[in-house]
Design a protein around this motif. Sequence first.
Motif, PDB file in Angstrom:
ATOM      1  N   GLU A 243      -5.063  -0.647  -7.605  1.00 12.52           N
ATOM      2  CA  GLU A 243      -4.824  -2.053  -7.266  1.00 12.52           C
ATOM      3  C   GLU A 243      -3.701  -2.574  -8.146  1.00 12.52           C
ATOM      4  OE1 GLU A 243      -7.940  -5.358  -6.357  1.00 12.52           O
ATOM      5  OE2 GLU A 243      -7.501  -5.521  -8.497  1.00 12.52           O
ATOM      6  N   ALA A 244      -2.727  -3.235  -7.507  1.00 12.23           N
ATOM      7  CA  ALA A 244      -1.637  -3.861  -8.260  1.00 12.23           C
ATOM      8  C   ALA A 244      -1.639  -5.352  -7.976  1.00 12.23           C
ATOM      9  CB  ALA A 244      -0.295  -3.244  -7.857  1.00 12.23           C
ATOM     10  N   LYS A 245      -1.636  -6.156  -9.055  1.00 12.48           N
ATOM     11  CA  LYS A 245      -1.672  -7.611  -8.918  1.00 12.48           C
ATOM     12  C   LYS A 245      -0.460  -8.212  -9.593  1.00 12.48           C
ATOM     13  CE  LYS A 245      -6.639  -8.668  -8.884  1.00 12.48           C
ATOM     14  NZ  LYS A 245      -7.722  -9.352  -9.615  1.00 12.48           N
ATOM     15  N   SER A 246       0.239  -9.062  -8.841  1.00  9.93           N
ATOM     16  CA  SER A 246       1.365  -9.793  -9.418  1.00  9.93           C
ATOM     17  C   SER A 246       1.373 -11.178  -8.787  1.00  9.93           C
ATOM     18  CB  SER A 246       2.681  -9.069  -9.135  1.00  9.93           C
ATOM     19  OG  SER A 246       3.758  -9.814  -9.646  1.00  9.93           O
ATOM     20  N   GLY A 247       1.014 -12.170  -9.572  1.00 11.66           N
ATOM     21  CA  GLY A 247       0.884 -13.508  -8.999  1.00 11.66           C
ATOM     22  C   GLY A 247      -0.187 -13.506  -7.933  1.00 11.66           C
ATOM     23  N   SER A 248       0.143 -14.025  -6.752  1.00 14.63           N
ATOM     24  CA  SER A 248      -0.833 -14.069  -5.662  1.00 14.63           C
ATOM     25  C   SER A 248      -0.856 -12.781  -4.849  1.00 14.63           C
ATOM     26  CB  SER A 248      -0.513 -15.237  -4.731  1.00 14.63           C
ATOM     27  OG  SER A 248       0.742 -15.024  -4.113  1.00 14.63           O
ATOM     28  N   VAL A 249       0.053 -11.867  -5.179  1.00 11.89           N
ATOM     29  CA  VAL A 249       0.131 -10.631  -4.399  1.00 11.89           C
ATOM     30  C   VAL A 249      -0.836  -9.588  -4.967  1.00 11.89           C
ATOM     31  CG1 VAL A 249       1.644  -8.776  -3.607  1.00 11.89           C
ATOM     32  CG2 VAL A 249       2.523 -11.114  -3.823  1.00 11.89           C
ATOM     33  N   VAL A 250      -1.710  -9.105  -4.112  1.00  8.60           N
ATOM     34  CA  VAL A 250      -2.651  -8.051  -4.498  1.00  8.60           C
ATOM     35  C   VAL A 250      -2.540  -6.928  -3.475  1.00  8.60           C
ATOM     36  CG1 VAL A 250      -5.043  -7.473  -5.036  1.00  8.60           C
ATOM     37  CG2 VAL A 250      -4.220  -9.798  -5.419  1.00  8.60           C
ATOM     38  N   LEU A 251      -2.157  -5.767  -3.915  1.00  9.69           N
ATOM     39  CA  LEU A 251      -1.999  -4.632  -3.012  1.00  9.69           C
ATOM     40  C   LEU A 251      -2.822  -3.445  -3.522  1.00  9.69           C
ATOM     41  CD1 LEU A 251       1.879  -4.762  -2.411  1.00  9.69           C
ATOM     42  CD2 LEU A 251       0.071  -5.691  -0.941  1.00  9.69           C
ATOM     43  N   HIS A 252      -3.195  -2.596  -2.588  1.00  9.74           N
ATOM     44  CA  HIS A 252      -4.020  -1.447  -2.939  1.00  9.74           C
ATOM     45  C   HIS A 252      -3.406  -0.148  -2.433  1.00  9.74           C
ATOM     46  CE1 HIS A 252      -6.765  -4.920  -3.031  1.00  9.74           C
ATOM     47  NE2 HIS A 252      -7.349  -4.258  -4.025  1.00  9.74           N
ATOM     48  N   SER A 253      -3.858   0.930  -3.015  1.00 12.43           N
ATOM     49  CA  SER A 253      -3.420   2.242  -2.576  1.00 12.43           C
ATOM     50  C   SER A 253      -4.517   3.259  -2.915  1.00 12.43           C
ATOM     51  CB  SER A 253      -2.102   2.628  -3.249  1.00 12.43           C
ATOM     52  OG  SER A 253      -1.610   3.844  -2.718  1.00 12.43           O
TER      53      SER A 253
ATOM     54  N   SER B  95       0.732   8.159 -10.990  1.00 12.16           N
ATOM     55  CA  SER B  95       1.930   7.346 -11.204  1.00 12.16           C
ATOM     56  C   SER B  95       2.510   6.940  -9.860  1.00 12.16           C
ATOM     57  CB  SER B  95       2.959   8.129 -12.012  1.00 12.16           C
ATOM     58  OG  SER B  95       3.344   9.295 -11.307  1.00 12.16           O
ATOM     59  N   GLY B  96       3.419   5.993  -9.897  1.00 14.45           N
ATOM     60  CA  GLY B  96       4.058   5.553  -8.659  1.00 14.45           C
ATOM     61  C   GLY B  96       4.797   4.256  -8.859  1.00 14.45           C
ATOM     62  N   ILE B  97       5.166   3.665  -7.751  1.00 14.34           N
ATOM     63  CA  ILE B  97       5.896   2.399  -7.760  1.00 14.34           C
ATOM     64  C   ILE B  97       5.054   1.367  -7.023  1.00 14.34           C
ATOM     65  CG2 ILE B  97       7.915   1.196  -6.822  1.00 14.34           C
ATOM     66  CD1 ILE B  97       8.836   2.905  -8.995  1.00 14.34           C
ATOM     67  N   ALA B  98       4.936   0.188  -7.615  1.00 17.08           N
ATOM     68  CA  ALA B  98       4.303  -0.930  -6.935  1.00 17.08           C
ATOM     69  C   ALA B  98       5.408  -1.853  -6.462  1.00 17.08           C
ATOM     70  CB  ALA B  98       3.352  -1.668  -7.865  1.00 17.08           C
ATOM     71  N   ALA B  99       5.459  -2.086  -5.167  1.00 20.17           N
ATOM     72  CA  ALA B  99       6.577  -2.862  -4.640  1.00 20.17           C
ATOM     73  C   ALA B  99       6.213  -3.505  -3.314  1.00 20.17           C
ATOM     74  CB  ALA B  99       7.788  -1.948  -4.443  1.00 20.17           C
ATOM     75  N   THR B 100       6.756  -4.682  -3.089  1.00 26.27           N
ATOM     76  CA  THR B 100       6.601  -5.341  -1.790  1.00 26.27           C
ATOM     77  C   THR B 100       7.869  -5.205  -0.960  1.00 26.27           C
ATOM     78  OG1 THR B 100       7.411  -7.411  -2.709  1.00 26.27           O
ATOM     79  CG2 THR B 100       5.034  -7.078  -2.747  1.00 26.27           C
TER      80      THR B 100
ATOM     81  N   PRO C 138       2.914  -2.850   0.662  1.00 28.59           N
ATOM     82  CA  PRO C 138       2.198  -3.479   1.784  1.00 28.59           C
ATOM     83  C   PRO C 138       1.692  -2.444   2.793  1.00 28.59           C
ATOM     84  CG  PRO C 138       4.152  -4.748   1.256  1.00 28.59           C
ATOM     85  CD  PRO C 138       4.219  -3.491   0.430  1.00 28.59           C
ATOM     86  N   LEU C 139       2.379  -1.317   2.872  1.00 30.93           N
ATOM     87  CA  LEU C 139       1.947  -0.307   3.837  1.00 30.93           C
ATOM     88  C   LEU C 139       0.746   0.489   3.325  1.00 30.93           C
ATOM     89  CD1 LEU C 139       5.384   0.936   5.221  1.00 30.93           C
ATOM     90  CD2 LEU C 139       3.843  -0.814   6.098  1.00 30.93           C
TER      91      LEU C 139
ATOM     92  N   LYS D 265      -8.149  -9.698   8.489  1.00 34.85           N
ATOM     93  CA  LYS D 265      -7.694  -8.557   9.299  1.00 34.85           C
ATOM     94  C   LYS D 265      -6.197  -8.384   9.069  1.00 34.85           C
ATOM     95  CE  LYS D 265      -7.804  -6.023  13.475  1.00 34.85           C
ATOM     96  NZ  LYS D 265      -8.662  -5.553  14.533  1.00 34.85           N
ATOM     97  N   ARG D 266      -5.853  -7.159   8.735  1.00 31.85           N
ATOM     98  CA  ARG D 266      -4.468  -6.849   8.424  1.00 31.85           C
ATOM     99  C   ARG D 266      -3.826  -6.156   9.613  1.00 31.85           C
ATOM    100  NH1 ARG D 266      -0.836  -6.422   4.441  1.00 31.85           N
ATOM    101  NH2 ARG D 266      -2.180  -7.554   3.005  1.00 31.85           N
ATOM    102  N   PHE D 267      -2.611  -6.555   9.894  1.00 36.46           N
ATOM    103  CA  PHE D 267      -1.815  -5.927  10.953  1.00 36.46           C
ATOM    104  C   PHE D 267      -0.533  -5.437  10.295  1.00 36.46           C
ATOM    105  CE2 PHE D 267      -4.341  -9.367  12.645  1.00 36.46           C
ATOM    106  CZ  PHE D 267      -5.037  -8.753  13.688  1.00 36.46           C
ATOM    107  N   GLY D 268      -0.515  -4.165   9.893  1.00 40.42           N
ATOM    108  CA  GLY D 268       0.643  -3.642   9.176  1.00 40.42           C
ATOM    109  C   GLY D 268       0.866  -4.459   7.917  1.00 40.42           C
ATOM    110  N   PRO D 269       2.038  -5.034   7.757  1.00 35.74           N
ATOM    111  CA  PRO D 269       2.338  -5.736   6.505  1.00 35.74           C
ATOM    112  C   PRO D 269       1.873  -7.189   6.483  1.00 35.74           C
ATOM    113  CG  PRO D 269       4.279  -5.628   7.861  1.00 35.74           C
ATOM    114  CD  PRO D 269       3.215  -4.898   8.622  1.00 35.74           C
ATOM    115  N   VAL D 270       1.276  -7.678   7.560  1.00 33.57           N
ATOM    116  CA  VAL D 270       0.796  -9.066   7.535  1.00 33.57           C
ATOM    117  C   VAL D 270      -0.717  -9.084   7.720  1.00 33.57           C
ATOM    118  CG1 VAL D 270       2.961 -10.001   8.401  1.00 33.57           C
ATOM    119  CG2 VAL D 270       1.129  -9.445  10.021  1.00 33.57           C
ATOM    120  N   ALA D 271      -1.325 -10.142   7.212  1.00 35.72           N
ATOM    121  CA  ALA D 271      -2.779 -10.264   7.302  1.00 35.72           C
ATOM    122  C   ALA D 271      -3.140 -11.667   7.759  1.00 35.72           C
ATOM    123  CB  ALA D 271      -3.415  -9.977   5.945  1.00 35.72           C
ATOM    124  N   VAL D 272      -4.201 -11.730   8.577  1.00 36.47           N
ATOM    125  CA  VAL D 272      -4.727 -13.013   9.037  1.00 36.47           C
ATOM    126  C   VAL D 272      -6.101 -13.191   8.410  1.00 36.47           C
ATOM    127  CG1 VAL D 272      -5.402 -14.404  11.027  1.00 36.47           C
ATOM    128  CG2 VAL D 272      -3.482 -12.803  11.213  1.00 36.47           C
ATOM    129  N   GLY D 273      -6.313 -14.333   7.793  1.00 31.42           N
ATOM    130  CA  GLY D 273      -7.615 -14.645   7.222  1.00 31.42           C
ATOM    131  C   GLY D 273      -8.342 -15.643   8.094  1.00 31.42           C
TER     132      GLY D 273
END
Lengths: 152, 798
Positions: free
Chosen positions: B84-94, B37-42, B109-110, B371-379
């Motif tokens: 994996e949590a998906k909401s719209g274009s946001v896809v985050l993993h843990s 369980s947990g929280i999915a959040a940006t 994001p972290l 390549k991800r740099f903390g909370p931002v990513a460059v494609g």
Amino acid sequence: MKSAFAGRGCLWRRLACLLLSGCALPCLALTLPQQQVVQSLAEKARQTCLKEMHHDTDEFVACVDRLLAEHKGSPEQQLGLAYLGLVGCMSAARMATLHSDVCTQSYLQVTDVLIKRLKAKDAELCQFVPGDCPTRLAQIRALRTSHKTFKP
Amino acid sequence: MLLRLNKKGLACLSSAGLAALLVGACGGGNDFSTVVSGIAATGAPMANAAVSVRCSDALTYSTTTDATGSYSVGLNSTLPCLVEAKSGSVVLHSIATGTGSSVIANVTPLTEALVNQMSNDTSGYFLGFEATAAAKLTTTAVAKAQKAVLDNLTANGVTIPASLNDLITTPLVASTASSPGNDYDKLLDSIGAQSFVVKIIAMNDFHGNIQAPAATNGGTVTLPNGGAGVAVNVGGAAYVASAIKTLKQSSANSVVVGAGDLVGASPFASLITHDEAAVDVLNQMGMEVTSVGNHEFDYGKTELLRKQNGGCYPVSGDQGKAGVDTCFMDPATGTYSATGTTFSGAKYKYLAANVVDKTTNKNLFPATYVKRFGPVAVGFVGLTLKGTTDLVATSGITDLTFNDEITTINANAKALKASGVQAVVVLIHQGGVSTATTVNDKSCPVSLGDLGKILDGLGTDVDVVVSGHSHQEYVCEYTGAGSKKKYLVTQTGFYGGAVTDINLSIHPKNGVTSWTANTVPVIQADNNAGKTIPAAFKTFTKDTAVDALVNNYAVISQKLAQKQVGSIAGNLMRALFTGTTNRDESAEGAMGSVMADAYLYGAPGIADIALVNPGGVRADLTCATGVTPPCPVTYAQINTVAPFANTLTKVNLTGAQLIRLLEQQWEAPNCTAKYNPATLQYGRLLQVSSTLNYAFDNSVNAWTTTNTPNNCAAAGTGHRIVVSSVKIKGVALDLAKTYTVVTNNFLGLGSGGDNFTVMAQQGTQAVDTKVQDLDGMIAYFRDRSPVAAPTSRIQRLN
């Protein structure tokens, strides 16, 4: 990418000439029709030949020389082409592109003969090809000094 | 802002492959081994987000978050699992890890950054997660990744609250009207509101220049100094490595990228190792991702795949000997060792978004890299020019399709942005040409040419274009005609004389908000005595490790270069324009004739004649000053004559087809492609072996009236050959008879290079012998020395 000088008027060019060359009036030696021919041919060479610059300057030189051969009858046209050849080679020389030193000297000689013949000024030519004119003019002066190819 | 953690009852979950079974289990009443369980959040909760949990047994469990971002999943699998949590274009993993029947796995994001420490392609990592990957996901590995993320945030000026000791399990408590959120929530809000500066260190067209290039060939750069500029010595991998290291040290977030032609058309020191030396050096320099360029395809698809994946160069004549010209690496370290026996391949990733392998209908290499740099990513989208097909031998790329650049970039950029990256950088091997007189002329006096057309077709998803190919230097801002968006467009020169230092300010929500970029010439600190370096520029000392590596490869190449392979009885010259060292392709030359003889000698089996394109004869062989013939010829010298690693190709032609082929020498478009006003001769004259003699009539379609050839025969209509003069092995040509011709893959395969289409399109039984022309040359000089300049084989009439 458009020339930084595109669309500027004659007045601007006169001011540029004064500022860049520091010469006394009358500064512009080429007539307006002559300027237009020189600029037009420099632009033609820029559009046609610059893309040939790659591992060395050979293909670029071949392209400019081909245009020079096709426009032998007009010194104004020749000046526009040779000047673009000179600027292209000088630009290539800033990164030491192979054979750029040779073609810089070669086009400088051709350009200088035509400059003398048409009584053109470096500063008015400079505006026909985009770039940093003060530095380019200084480099041309240095080239002439080092190779003593020009005695105005 | 987040709402409080909601620990309500378990959702009923299913596995993709075993839905019925697990639904049944669920219906039986919380019969799970573990609850995640947990929280999915940006920063704000990811309400109604689709949550999937994939475990080492490849089972996937699914649920949906509630309005607070809270989720809970029951598993009948063993931890660790990925979330994996998906909401719209946001896809985050843990990562769900630990022991016990209940574990927490927040998805933020972290945690995405944490998973990114395991794999750059987090979505791919999730989809492919199974036992092997799970075994590597140890407590130590997760802790190390946590530390890396937190250290990166600290380096970016973010203060990590003491209460946040675990990005995955520390509870998230959001602010409400009456109470503030907890520290984790505040951190996410804070990070979401600040920009991060990402440094991209770019280079292109390195061409295997591991040693400092010659001063007259990429080894100097002119710096602005308020006057005519000052030319300084630059380049050399040891200095480049130092420059890259210095730049990286100045930023918490950096990546080293390339825009193609990092190898190919390389100096002998790298070429002789089939560019394994350059790959090793680039690995050590920290190259991370690059587009392919046309020269990466010089030796074909298979060899390029070897560069990426490793393996020794295949045995071919004198080449392909481990420890001699290939396989110098220690398998454990992946770099040079005196006792090395392997080649581990490039550690950096090749991208080939527009190169599709027709045999698999898949990209030859991945299209993108994130390549991800903390909370931002460059494609990154990597591709080469579509016109690569015109620049390399067809035989090596027959399986490949090179697609349109604009369509390729826009599709991939859109997908990258949709996947949540904040910045899209295109690495493209295509470029413009500058008329600047010093480096870093920000007025951008550049004719962008074909690159400009591409830029005008790009969409708004692209932010930066790192270009190459034209060996130019520029830093420009360009507004695309189609998108009306401003792009940063750079190129950095060639041979490692400079790198581009790009700094993107990237906001987690708003993407690229600003940039700075400069060309950084790699100025040699110890080789510019007496020169005044302008204050805006830095000098660099050699990186000792890379310097040692380069020296090791230099020793190898020197040993091979000096190996004598034969001798010459006198100078063997190409046809040259009078008073120059430029080849005259409209004429016959001794060096070309010898090369054709070597083709005939080196090709397996029996053949009648050999033909070489004049542009394929790249140098003369001359006696050193003061040396009396016979003069030694070394491996290095032979290599300068035939540097392309072309392969010898056999093809059958009838006598009539041979005549047609020879006429193509002077027909359009070869007519105006090459000519010599001094001799009034035009066209590309194939260099021929001693077994072919003929005459041609220069008065037919004569060029006499202008400065350029103006009387060309149209393709297929020429008739300059004096047919009765043509002799094969001293015997008159039989128009109906079939002759076997040796040529190279450039001329004989595909559609036929240099406008010579007859062999490739009309010839029969074409065979690529796979024997390299270099090997044929070596064999010829080994057995036929001293080699003398042959007499003329082609007679010009009129």
